[in-house]
Write an enzyme that holds these catalytic residues in place. Structure first.
Site, short mmCIF file in Angstrom:
data_model
loop_
_atom_site.label_atom_id
_atom_site.label_comp_id
_atom_site.label_asym_id
_atom_site.label_seq_id
_atom_site.Cartn_x
_atom_site.Cartn_y
_atom_site.Cartn_z
N ASN A 203 0.91 -1.19 0.15
CA ASN A 203 -0.34 0.21 -0.38
C ASN A 203 0.83 1.21 -0.39
O ASN A 203 1.85 1.70 -0.21
CB ASN A 203 -0.71 0.07 0.86
CG ASN A 203 -0.50 0.04 2.34
OD1 ASN A 203 0.88 0.53 2.64
ND2 ASN A 203 -0.51 -1.43 3.09
N LYS B 215 7.36 -18.38 -9.99
CA LYS B 215 6.83 -16.53 -10.91
C LYS B 215 5.73 -17.59 -12.29
O LYS B 215 5.61 -18.12 -12.52
CB LYS B 215 7.67 -15.93 -11.81
CG LYS B 215 7.44 -15.08 -11.92
CD LYS B 215 8.48 -14.15 -13.61
CE LYS B 215 6.85 -12.80 -13.98
NZ LYS B 215 8.07 -12.21 -15.08
N ASP C 212 -5.28 -9.36 12.96
CA ASP C 212 -5.64 -8.14 13.41
C ASP C 212 -4.41 -8.04 14.86
O ASP C 212 -4.74 -8.01 16.10
CB ASP C 212 -6.26 -7.40 13.58
CG ASP C 212 -7.01 -6.28 13.67
OD1 ASP C 212 -5.77 -5.21 14.54
OD2 ASP C 212 -7.81 -6.34 13.35
N LYS D 266 -14.30 1.98 15.02
CA LYS D 266 -13.04 0.97 14.90
C LYS D 266 -12.40 0.84 16.09
O LYS D 266 -11.92 -0.01 17.11
CB LYS D 266 -12.57 1.87 13.97
CG LYS D 266 -10.83 1.01 13.55
CD LYS D 266 -10.08 1.03 12.46
CE LYS D 266 -10.88 0.85 10.87
NZ LYS D 266 -10.56 2.01 9.74
N LYS E 211 -11.45 -2.46 18.49
CA LYS E 211 -10.51 -3.07 18.60
C LYS E 211 -10.24 -2.91 20.06
O LYS E 211 -8.69 -2.94 20.73
CB LYS E 211 -9.29 -1.79 17.58
CG LYS E 211 -9.77 -1.96 16.24
CD LYS E 211 -8.14 -2.93 15.35
CE LYS E 211 -8.61 -2.13 13.92
NZ LYS E 211 -8.08 -3.14 12.96
N1 CTP Z 1 -3.90 -2.42 12.79
C1 CTP Z 1 -3.30 -3.94 12.56
N2 CTP Z 1 -3.27 -4.99 12.31
C2 CTP Z 1 -3.83 -5.50 11.05
C3 CTP Z 1 -4.68 -4.62 10.48
C4 CTP Z 1 -4.46 -3.23 11.26
O1 CTP Z 1 -2.58 -3.49 13.45
N3 CTP Z 1 -3.84 -6.23 10.86
C5 CTP Z 1 -3.99 -1.74 13.08
C6 CTP Z 1 -3.32 -0.57 12.11
O2 CTP Z 1 -1.74 -0.89 12.38
C7 CTP Z 1 -4.52 0.52 12.48
C8 CTP Z 1 -5.73 0.07 12.97
O3 CTP Z 1 -5.14 -1.29 13.03
O4 CTP Z 1 -3.58 0.27 14.49
C9 CTP Z 1 -6.20 -0.32 11.89
O5 CTP Z 1 -6.15 -0.10 10.26
P1 CTP Z 1 -6.90 -0.02 9.57
O6 CTP Z 1 -6.54 -0.68 8.63
O7 CTP Z 1 -7.41 1.38 9.26
O8 CTP Z 1 -8.54 -0.90 10.05
P2 CTP Z 1 -8.84 -2.30 9.58
O9 CTP Z 1 -8.54 -2.50 11.12
O10 CTP Z 1 -8.08 -2.53 8.81
O11 CTP Z 1 -10.57 -1.77 9.32
P3 CTP Z 1 -10.65 -1.89 7.08
O12 CTP Z 1 -9.45 -2.03 6.73
O13 CTP Z 1 -12.04 -2.46 7.54
O14 CTP Z 1 -10.99 0.18 7.87
#
Ligand code: CTP
Length: 418
Positions: free
Chosen positions: A229, A308, A327, A362, A366
């Site tokens: 990303n 590949k 997560d 969120k 979380k």
């Molecule tokens: N995060 C994490 N591990 C993951 C995904 C996210 O630790 N596998 C953490 C990110 O570092 C951030 C928070 O969770 O602090 C939110 O990340 P975000 O990508 O915005 O949220 P998601 O849980 O992925 O929700 P969505 O993509 O549906 O918005």
């Protein structure tokens, strides 16, 4: 509707910006680095008054230092020019009274020996002795040959100078001007700036361990293709730097980014979400704060191809199957230490719309006390950002500012919260 609050007073970065530094040069070949250091101080927003010993003027001319600092250089205590706006022929008093710090770089072995005894036979040592000791810190950047540095006399002097309240910085190791190799080189200008800048921050996180994730993750599809990303890591790195300046021990677990490691920060490089989770697990046990700033992949290819993936001529793209990643934030936030309040967890949310609603949801999902929302597409790769802080008590805006300024404000908040 979020309650709009001004950027809190006193939370902009302090550091050397807006400070007046007396930069003292004693005699040593490292004087050439002092020229660069002077420039760096000014670039960082300080004003600089250069004072040189006669020996220093043998190594670099006052003209150079005057041009770089934009101020006349003082060398002699008998110089009758106006100093600090006063005409009393007392440069040692006037210049030291207006300083926020006196930084001697380079500080030679002889100069430190002289300071130790409170001797004052030229302007710089006179000024160090005459400074208001409780208000004007003295920072010394030693520079000398390795034998001189390790000599018991020098080491004894360093210890005594520290006991007397001076802040003696470390030295670099490596090739020396004399051709020998070892400890004693003066710190490079960048490192000097870091050290002096750090000096001006509250040590609100002293004794704390702060663990931060930053940057993107990279998920392998096959040996040559990846999913990643646009996260640049700038916010996470700014937070690591701010936490280190606040006195914390900082571990920064980062995906691949093109950023230099902030000084005083322990960096752990990782690639995939799974690697990042493993690195966090290895270090979280004694952390007091966990800040999940990384843009972690939510899905990863279920089975990356060992070779590949080739086009097979059918025109059909390969069918990729994904599995969800762990997560990291939610897992850490659910741990016993986080639940008991020993570990303060902070999440980030990069959203594209409806920031407040998504960020609140969120935070609850979380289960973290603080979630920091921002608009992802507006911030990725930029130096500035605007944040929305979401807690159980409500929301608070931190308007557009540099990531560095926001990082310091956020670290201050976190220090208050714990
Ligand atoms: N995060 C994490 N591990 C993951 C995904 C996210 O630790 N596998 C953490 C990110 O570092 C951030 C928070 O969770 O602090 C939110 O990340 P975000 O990508 O915005 O949220 P998601 O849980 O992925 O929700 P969505 O993509 O549906 O918005």
């Amino acid at each position: 509707m979020a309650e709009k609050m001004e950027f809190p007073a006193g939370t902009t970065p302090s550091g050397v910006a807006g400070r007046h530094i007396v930069l003292g040069l004693s005699g040593g070949i490292a004087c050439y680095k002092a020229a660069e250091f002077c420039r760096a101080l000014i670039k960082a927003g300080a004003t600089v008054q250069v004072v040189m010993t006669p020996s220093a003027a043998e190594f670099i001319t006052p003209v150079t230092m005057q041009a770089l600092s934009g101020r006349a250089v003082f060398i002699s205590q008998w110089d009758d020019r106006t100093a600090g706006g006063v005409d009393n022929n007392m440069a040692h008093i006037n210049l030291s009274r207006e300083a926020d710090a006196i930084v001697v770089a380079p500080a030679s072995a002889d100069f430190m020996a002289k300071l130790l005894h409170g001797r004052a036979d030229e302007l710089l040592s006179l000024m160090c002795l005459a400074r208001p000791i409780e208000r004007v810190p003295l920072i010394l950047a030693p520079a000398m040959n390795r034998e001189m540095w390790t000599h018991p006399a020098t080491q004894r002097n360093v210890a005594q100078l520290r006991a007397d309240g001076a802040h003696v910085l470390g030295v670099d190791a490596g090739a020396q001007a004399c051709g020998e190799v070892g400890d004693g080189r003066m710190l490079e200008p960048d490192a000097l700036l870091e050290a002096v800048d750090a000096f001006f921050y509250d040590k609100s996180l002293a004794g704390r361990h702060v663990l931060i994730t930053a940057g993107p993750t990279v998920e392998a599809i096959d040996p040559v293709r990846v999913l990643t990303n646009r996260s640049s890591g700038k916010m996470g790195f700014a937070l690591a730097s701010a936490a280190a300046r606040a006195g914390a021990r900082v571990t920064l677990v980062t995906g691949p980014v093109a950023l230099a490691t902030p000084s005083g920060v322990q960096r752990v490089d990782v690639s995939s979400a799974a690697d990042m989770f493993a690195a966090v697990q290895a270090d979280v046990h004694d952390a007091h704060v966990f800040i999940a700033c990384a843009a972690v992949a939510d899905w990863t290819p279920a089975t990356p191809a060992a070779q590949k993936l080739k086009k097979d001529g059918s025109g059909e793209p390969p069918a990729l199957r994904f599995v969800e990643t762990v997560d990291i934030l939610a897992t850490v936030a659910a741990s016993a230490r986080a639940q008991s309040g020993d570990l303060y967890c902070v999440g980030f949310a990069a959203e594209s719309h409806d920031l407040e609603r998504h960020a609140q949801a969120k935070r609850e999902r979380k289960n973290v006390p603080l979630l920091v929302g921002n608009i992802g597409p507006a911030t990725f790769g930029q130096d500035d950002n605007a944040l929305l802080l979401v807690t159980a008590q409500g929301t608070e805006e931190m308007p557009l500012a540099s990531k560095k300024a926001l990082a310091h404000a956020l670290i201050k908040r976190i220090a208050q919260a714990i």
